[in-house]
Design a protein around this motif. Structure first.
Motif, short mmCIF file in Angstrom:
data_model
loop_
_atom_site.label_atom_id
_atom_site.label_comp_id
_atom_site.label_asym_id
_atom_site.label_seq_id
_atom_site.Cartn_x
_atom_site.Cartn_y
_atom_site.Cartn_z
N ARG A 1 60.94 22.37 -7.47
CA ARG A 1 62.51 22.43 -8.09
C ARG A 1 63.00 23.72 -8.20
O ARG A 1 63.98 24.19 -7.92
CB ARG A 1 62.65 21.35 -9.13
N PHE B 1 74.62 22.77 -4.11
CA PHE B 1 74.99 21.53 -4.77
C PHE B 1 74.47 20.32 -4.25
O PHE B 1 73.71 19.75 -4.94
CB PHE B 1 76.33 21.62 -4.70
N LYS B 2 74.47 20.40 -2.72
CA LYS B 2 73.79 19.19 -2.33
C LYS B 2 72.16 19.29 -2.34
O LYS B 2 71.62 18.22 -2.60
CB LYS B 2 73.90 18.94 -0.59
N LEU C 1 70.60 20.70 -4.89
CA LEU C 1 70.09 20.17 -6.34
C LEU C 1 70.23 18.77 -6.53
O LEU C 1 69.55 18.28 -7.04
CB LEU C 1 71.18 21.06 -7.21
N SER C 2 71.32 18.21 -5.97
CA SER C 2 71.57 16.78 -6.30
C SER C 2 70.50 15.91 -5.71
O SER C 2 70.12 14.70 -5.88
CB SER C 2 73.13 16.23 -5.66
N GLU C 3 69.66 16.41 -4.39
CA GLU C 3 68.73 15.60 -4.09
C GLU C 3 67.32 15.82 -4.70
O GLU C 3 66.50 14.95 -4.73
CB GLU C 3 68.43 16.09 -2.43
N LEU D 1 70.39 13.52 -12.16
CA LEU D 1 72.10 13.50 -12.08
C LEU D 1 72.63 14.01 -13.29
O LEU D 1 73.40 15.04 -13.55
CB LEU D 1 72.40 11.95 -12.15
N LEU E 1 72.84 17.96 -13.37
CA LEU E 1 73.59 18.60 -12.33
C LEU E 1 74.48 19.48 -12.81
O LEU E 1 74.90 20.56 -12.34
CB LEU E 1 74.10 17.70 -11.21
N ASN F 1 74.50 23.35 -11.31
CA ASN F 1 75.68 23.84 -10.74
C ASN F 1 76.42 24.82 -11.23
O ASN F 1 76.94 25.86 -10.62
CB ASN F 1 76.82 22.58 -10.39
#
Length: 411
Positions: free
Chosen positions: A6, A118-119, A121-123, A127, A130, A134
């Motif tokens: 991560r 952003f995508k 991190l969302s994966e 939630l 985020l 972000n």
């Protein structure tokens, strides 16, 4: 997922966004060197700088679809390679044409850096984490804007602009390769081929009256901010405020730092006020109006310290970004992705057109010792402020029709 994985995702995509922000504003510090080397007019310089925004805007819709289909690791790595090719072309350019193509490729190559971050991190993250992550990526990216101020001015005193771009090309390639090999994949590559219908759905947003009511003022303020920050603030400080290169560089860095602070502070304030039944649209509206008022104060040359007035300019300059949250408040979830893409496209298209227009208008006045008369810049600023005021009229009016009530496809 392991913490180390991560951390790699967060760090590497943040570096990618720093590169995007850095490339955006580099011509601000390079302008005097390019003008002396190639004898570019302000119109030509404005075109070279603005074509970055054209490439950036034009890539939004196809890049967004590629992100959904292939994932952020593959797409960002591939597009950063395109940016590196553009940087090499810029470094080796011997005239206007090659420099224009190089700058265009750079814009295309870094167009997905923030969306990919952003995508990704969302994966990889829960939630609940985020919003903070972000915001941190956005703030870290702003360091690229800080660099194009005083640090870039100092660096160009010891290295050539060509060496700088060769180094940036190498750094961009290194970042692309590191993302490709070090970032873990999440999910499978999609195999659907319904590209044309998705493009048509994305473009249909621009037929929505509700979209234009909400987007006009933010697009105008963000377009003006980016056009000024990425090129024309330097000539303004030189010709109107009479600051030397070192002092101007410090003001540019202050502007960028305050922009970072403003984005973080206003985002946190929006979250607090929304819990107290204060609409984010009202906050966005108020802050954008303050931004226009600050421009009037700058134009009027009020007796306020330069670093203070430009810090306030930067702090409220990014307030138009709150419109993305306004969309989330008012539109069906099935439309949010396309609305965000359409808004980004509109902002950077506006920036592209404004940068060209500013150079074209300044070119009506003769230069004296490489400088334009103060009245030339003032005419430009009157035009920019008028443009924002006219766009504000649409934004301030209440939006009575929702997106779902219009003929905008939701599939």
């Amino acid at each position: 997922m392991h913490t180390s994985a991560r951390l790699r995702v967060f760090t590497l995509f943040s570096v990618g966004y720093v590169l995007s922000y850095l490339y955006r504003g580099l011509n601000l510090g390079l302008a005097p060197y390019l003008s002396s080397t190639f004898r570019f007019s302000t119109a030509e310089l404005g075109t070279i700088t603005s074509v970055y925004f054209l490439g950036f805007a034009g890539a939004q819709i196809p890049a967004g679809m590629m992100l959904d289909r292939f994932g952020p690791r593959r797409v960002e790595s591939a597009l950063l390679a395109v940016a590196a090719v553009g940087a090499l072309m810029f470094a080796m350019a011997n005239g206007f044409g090659m420099m224009l193509v190089g700058r265009l490729l750079i814009g295309v190559g870094v167009s997905v850096c923030l969306a990919a971050a952003f995508k990704a991190l969302s994966e990889q993250f829960p939630l609940t984490q985020l919003p903070l992550l972000n915001g941190m990526v956005s703030a870290i990216g702003g360091l690229g804007g800080v660099f194009v101020g005083a640090p870039l001015t100092s660096l160009l005193e010891v290295v050539s602009w060509r060496s700088l771009f060769f180094s940036l090309a190498a750094l961009t390639v290194l970042t692309a390769l590191t993302i490709w090999f070090a970032v873990p994949d999440k999910g499978k590559v999609r195999t659907d081929h319904a590209v044309v219908p998705k493009i048509n759905d994305s473009w249909s947003i621009f037929r929505s009256r509700a979209f234009w009511r909400l987007a006009a003022f933010p697009a105008a303020t963000q377009g003006v901010l980016y056009a000024i920050q990425s090129l024309w603030v330097g000539p303004y400080l030189r010709d109107v405020t009479r600051l030397d290169a070192a002092a101007s560089g410090k003001i540019v860095s202050i502007l960028s730092l305050s922009l970072m602070a403003g984005c973080a502070t206003l985002g946190a304030l929006a979250r607090v006020l929304s819990k107290r039944a204060v609409s984010i649209r009202s906050l966005c509206n108020a802050c954008m109006c303050i931004f226009v008022l600050v421009q009037l104060l700058i134009l009027s040359e009020v007796h306020i310290a330069n670093y203070v007035i430009w810090a306030v300019y930067g702090f409220f300059g990014g307030s138009g970004i709150l419109c993305y949250t306004v969309f989330a408040e008012r539109a069906p979830s099935a439309l949010i992705g396309r609305l965000n893409t359409a808004m980004t496209l509109l902002i950077f298209s506006t920036t592209f057109l404004l940068q060209i227009a500013i150079g074209w208008i300044l070119n009506f006045w003769p230069t004296h010792g490489g400088q334009y008369p103060a009245i030339a810049h003032k005419v430009v600023w009157v035009g920019l402020i008028s443009f924002q005021v006219l766009s504000a009229i649409a934004f301030i009016r209440p939006v009575r029709q929702s997106f779902s009530e219009e003929a905008v496809p939701l599939g």
